[in-house]
Design a protein around this motif. Sequence first.
Motif, PDB file in Angstrom:
ATOM      1  N   ILE A  73       7.682  -0.147  10.875  1.00  0.00           N
ATOM      2  CA  ILE A  73       7.306   1.098  11.552  1.00  0.00           C
ATOM      3  C   ILE A  73       7.797   2.299  10.747  1.00  0.00           C
ATOM      4  O   ILE A  73       7.060   3.270  10.544  1.00  0.00           O
ATOM      5  N   ARG A  74       9.052   2.242  10.279  1.00  0.00           N
ATOM      6  CA  ARG A  74       9.584   3.342   9.468  1.00  0.00           C
ATOM      7  C   ARG A  74       8.774   3.520   8.188  1.00  0.00           C
ATOM      8  O   ARG A  74       8.478   4.656   7.784  1.00  0.00           O
ATOM      9  N   LEU A  75       8.420   2.412   7.540  1.00  0.00           N
ATOM     10  CA  LEU A  75       7.631   2.480   6.314  1.00  0.00           C
ATOM     11  C   LEU A  75       6.258   3.081   6.587  1.00  0.00           C
ATOM     12  O   LEU A  75       5.781   3.941   5.839  1.00  0.00           O
ATOM     13  N   THR A  76       5.623   2.663   7.678  1.00  0.00           N
ATOM     14  CA  THR A  76       4.306   3.192   8.037  1.00  0.00           C
ATOM     15  C   THR A  76       4.382   4.684   8.319  1.00  0.00           C
ATOM     16  O   THR A  76       3.528   5.459   7.866  1.00  0.00           O
ATOM     17  N   SER A  78       6.670   6.842   7.220  1.00  0.00           N
ATOM     18  CA  SER A  78       6.989   7.596   6.003  1.00  0.00           C
ATOM     19  C   SER A  78       5.777   7.671   5.077  1.00  0.00           C
ATOM     20  O   SER A  78       5.525   8.718   4.470  1.00  0.00           O
ATOM     21  N   THR A  79       4.989   6.593   4.960  1.00  0.00           N
ATOM     22  CA  THR A  79       3.806   6.647   4.101  1.00  0.00           C
ATOM     23  C   THR A  79       2.734   7.548   4.695  1.00  0.00           C
ATOM     24  O   THR A  79       2.035   8.234   3.965  1.00  0.00           O
ATOM     25  N   SER A  80       2.597   7.561   6.007  1.00  0.00           N
ATOM     26  CA  SER A  80       1.580   8.421   6.616  1.00  0.00           C
ATOM     27  C   SER A  80       1.968   9.893   6.519  1.00  0.00           C
ATOM     28  O   SER A  80       1.114  10.761   6.416  1.00  0.00           O
ATOM     29  N   LEU A  81       3.268  10.196   6.529  1.00  0.00           N
ATOM     30  CA  LEU A  81       3.695  11.579   6.392  1.00  0.00           C
ATOM     31  C   LEU A  81       3.555  12.071   4.952  1.00  0.00           C
ATOM     32  O   LEU A  81       3.286  13.241   4.717  1.00  0.00           O
ATOM     33  N   ASN A  82       3.741  11.177   3.991  1.00  0.00           N
ATOM     34  CA  ASN A  82       3.672  11.568   2.587  1.00  0.00           C
ATOM     35  C   ASN A  82       2.254  11.467   2.015  1.00  0.00           C
ATOM     36  O   ASN A  82       2.049  11.796   0.855  1.00  0.00           O
ATOM     37  N   LYS A  83       1.324  11.013   2.763  1.00  0.00           N
ATOM     38  CA  LYS A  83      -0.038  10.815   2.275  1.00  0.00           C
ATOM     39  C   LYS A  83      -0.731  12.163   2.095  1.00  0.00           C
ATOM     40  O   LYS A  83      -0.662  13.029   2.959  1.00  0.00           O
TER      41      LYS A  83
END
Length: 126
Positions: A73-76, A78-83
Amino acid sequence: MENNKVNGSHLEILEMVIKELVEEHAKTNRVIADLIKGINGINSKIDKPAVMHTPEPDTSKIQQIIEKCMLEIRLTISTSLNKHKPGRFQLFLESKYKWWVVVTILGIFLLTYAFFLFVYYLAKSA
């Protein structure tokens, strides 16, 4: 004599009533004794419950699964915020119709150029 007979019959009746009362009292005492035995049996079961040892549940596997899911969940997040979010035109070109959009735009430019070239030659010849 009649008084003695009446008293005698009264005595017999009184003896019968007293015997019946004694029998009823004895029955009641037996019922009460049975009830007391039953209540004492229930009390002994309540006072001395059967000792049941339940094993401790193994929660380590569940904890590992929860930790793994939390990391995902944390990885998802963080990747969605940095996309990088592309603009509308860039998003449209990234679709599966990219080739047709490019061909249409080039066609419009070529036809416009051909039209103005044709108008130029018509104006020059006249």
